[in-house]
Design an enzyme around this catalytic site. Structure first.
Site, PDB file in Angstrom:
ATOM      1  N   TYR A 142       0.806  -1.214   0.000  1.00 36.16           N
ATOM      2  CA  TYR A 142       0.000   0.000   0.000  1.00 36.16           C
ATOM      3  C   TYR A 142       0.847   1.274   0.000  1.00 36.16           C
ATOM      4  O   TYR A 142       0.331   2.358  -0.256  1.00 36.16           O
ATOM      5  CB  TYR A 142      -0.944   0.020   1.211  1.00 36.16           C
ATOM      6  CG  TYR A 142      -2.002  -1.053   1.190  1.00 36.16           C
ATOM      7  CD1 TYR A 142      -2.302  -1.759   0.035  1.00 36.16           C
ATOM      8  CD2 TYR A 142      -2.703  -1.372   2.335  1.00 36.16           C
ATOM      9  CE1 TYR A 142      -3.270  -2.750   0.015  1.00 36.16           C
ATOM     10  CE2 TYR A 142      -3.678  -2.357   2.336  1.00 36.16           C
ATOM     11  CZ  TYR A 142      -3.953  -3.043   1.171  1.00 36.16           C
ATOM     12  OH  TYR A 142      -4.919  -4.031   1.162  1.00 36.16           O
ATOM     13  N   LYS A 193       3.734 -15.369   2.078  1.00 38.70           N
ATOM     14  CA  LYS A 193       3.827 -16.254   0.922  1.00 38.70           C
ATOM     15  C   LYS A 193       5.302 -16.444   0.595  1.00 38.70           C
ATOM     16  O   LYS A 193       5.797 -16.068  -0.468  1.00 38.70           O
ATOM     17  CB  LYS A 193       3.064 -15.661  -0.265  1.00 38.70           C
ATOM     18  CG  LYS A 193       1.553 -15.738  -0.132  1.00 38.70           C
ATOM     19  CD  LYS A 193       1.032 -17.164  -0.252  1.00 38.70           C
ATOM     20  CE  LYS A 193       1.132 -17.656  -1.682  1.00 38.70           C
ATOM     21  NZ  LYS A 193       0.636 -19.067  -1.806  1.00 38.70           N
ATOM     22  N   ASP A 226      -2.657 -17.940   2.083  1.00 36.17           N
ATOM     23  CA  ASP A 226      -3.832 -18.559   1.471  1.00 36.17           C
ATOM     24  C   ASP A 226      -4.318 -19.751   2.294  1.00 36.17           C
ATOM     25  O   ASP A 226      -5.522 -19.975   2.446  1.00 36.17           O
ATOM     26  CB  ASP A 226      -3.557 -18.956   0.022  1.00 36.17           C
ATOM     27  CG  ASP A 226      -2.280 -19.758  -0.158  1.00 36.17           C
ATOM     28  OD1 ASP A 226      -1.470 -19.863   0.781  1.00 36.17           O
ATOM     29  OD2 ASP A 226      -2.070 -20.283  -1.268  1.00 36.17           O
ATOM     30  N   ASP A 250      -5.052  -7.173   5.795  1.00 34.09           N
ATOM     31  CA  ASP A 250      -6.298  -6.568   5.350  1.00 34.09           C
ATOM     32  C   ASP A 250      -7.300  -7.656   4.961  1.00 34.09           C
ATOM     33  O   ASP A 250      -8.462  -7.664   5.392  1.00 34.09           O
ATOM     34  CB  ASP A 250      -6.007  -5.662   4.154  1.00 34.09           C
ATOM     35  CG  ASP A 250      -7.152  -4.716   3.830  1.00 34.09           C
ATOM     36  OD1 ASP A 250      -8.224  -4.830   4.445  1.00 34.09           O
ATOM     37  OD2 ASP A 250      -6.972  -3.859   2.950  1.00 34.09           O
ATOM     38  N   ASP A 254     -10.673  -9.118   7.438  1.00 35.99           N
ATOM     39  CA  ASP A 254     -12.061  -9.048   6.980  1.00 35.99           C
ATOM     40  C   ASP A 254     -12.697 -10.434   6.927  1.00 35.99           C
ATOM     41  O   ASP A 254     -13.884 -10.603   7.235  1.00 35.99           O
ATOM     42  CB  ASP A 254     -12.128  -8.392   5.593  1.00 35.99           C
ATOM     43  CG  ASP A 254     -12.146  -6.876   5.676  1.00 35.99           C
ATOM     44  OD1 ASP A 254     -11.901  -6.346   6.771  1.00 35.99           O
ATOM     45  OD2 ASP A 254     -12.400  -6.222   4.654  1.00 35.99           O
TER      46      ASP A 254
END
Length: 370
Positions: A142, A193, A226, A250, A254
């Site tokens: 970001y 990852k 993941d 993020d 959620d």
């Protein structure tokens, strides 16, 4: 305790509505608990854009730096969707995080007993769920450079965002996660990852080094992001503290929020480093966003904003008893059967923002009298 400086930034959408209910609790704290604040209200997001031309004007940044804590509502909405990227309301919160050095975002995902059936997962999977996600919030994709949209030699548009982390950025947020775990169930799951990303490889290495050198008593496991998403949907109670980068944090926070039944129930805190003076910049906000589809209708759930204020009392001022009072009052109201639309269940009484806020105040009064 008096004259603690509190900056309130209601923002856009349902932000002003839910913040109005919290302001009633702030006033109640001053009148009934001798916990008073010097409250200043400022502009951020679309409201700030309309008034000043900036989603986070310099005056808001200056007030935030002076404040002992910032209570944030929400930003954004369709009114500003077509603005250039550098004028988006959402840049308001990003600037505050960067200017105040708010690098550690704490997002609890807790399933309260009265809301077990509101989750999309089976009750036995989520009953008693209590996860804390620690998301790095001033680095990563970001904020990394280069970024932007350009046209290549073939005349095609190319979008670029850069995932970049320094060793120290990773280490400092890892320390927050490990320290939190010591106060909870003593386990950190670090997500990345590392199998396909160089930044992920560094993330895993640095977290392991911090663990070995400073927190060997805390259980540490590494998990690909993941896989962590899949595990959250199948066996969420295996997690205690989840540590993640800005992007993965993020997404995972959620997802964890969805397990609880509603984004309208979940608070968050974003913390900076402890300064030599002992002061620590901190911003507290619900994670539900501005919800423009219901803004102005008086139906939004104020609980997440209330619980964000509870986190503020705990983390910025050490007021554990007052924080627990608010949390208990919210749970009592839910146990009594009141529901806003986002958490409505069969057999419960549907109410709006103001009625839910009033009910929480009444429960605070009862609990405080005990």
């Amino acid at each position: 305790m008096s004259n603690k400086k509190l900056l309130v930034l209601p923002g856009d959408g349902i932000g002003p509505e839910v913040m109005a209910e919290v302001r009633r609790v702030v006033d109640w704290m001053g009148a009934r608990r001798a916990v008073s604040f010097a409250v200043q209200e400022g502009l951020v997001g679309g409201a700030a854009l309309d008034a000043t031309g900036s989603p986070c004007p310099d005056s808001t940044v200056a007030a935030a730096k002076e404040a002992d804590a910032v209570l944030f509502g929400s930003v954004g909405g369709p009114k500003w969707d077509k603005l250039p990227f550098d004028q988006r309301p959402e840049l308001g919160i990003l600037r505050l995080r960067k200017e105040l050095g708010l690098f550690a975002n704490l997002r609890p995902a807790v399933v309260l007993d009265p809301l077990v059936d509101a989750s999309s997962l089976k009750p036995d999977v989520v009953r008693g769920l209590d996860i804390m996600i620690v998301r790095e919030s001033t680095g990563g994709i970001y904020f990394g450079e280069p970024r932007g949209v350009s046209v290549n030699a073939a005349g095609q548009r190319v979008g670029v965002d850069t995932e970049v982390y320094s060793e120290e950025e990773i280490a400092r947020v890892a320390r927050v996660a490990f320290d939190l775990a010591r106060k909870r169930r003593n386990k950190v799951t670090s997500t990345e990852k590392a199998n396909v990303m160089q930044s992920g490889r560094l993330w895993r290495a640095v977290v392991s080094e911090v663990h070995a050198a400073e927190f060997p008593d805390v259980e540490l496991e590494h998990m690909y992001a993941d896989n962590a998403a899949m595990q959250l949907c199948s066996r969420p109670k295996q997690f205690d503290v989840i540590l993640a980068s800005n992007l993965f944090g993020d997404v995972l926070s959620d997802l964890a929020a969805a397990l609880t039944g509603s984004l309208g129930m979940l608070p968050s805190a974003t913390l900076g480093a402890v300064q030599p003076s002992g002061k620590r910049h901190a911003l507290y906000e619900p994670i539900h966003g501005s919800a423009p589809d219901i803004a102005g209708k008086g139906v939004a759930n104020p609980s997440a904003q209330m619980l964000s204020f509870a986190m503020l009392l705990r983390w910025s001022f050490g007021l554990e008893e007052e924080a627990r009072l608010i949390e208990a009052a919210v749970e009592k109201v839910l146990a009594g059967g009141l529901r806003t639309a986002d958490i409505m269940q069969a057999g419960m009484a549907r109410v709006g923002t103001a009625v839910m806020g009033e009910a929480i105040l009444r429960e605070l009064e009862k609990l405080s009298a005990n």
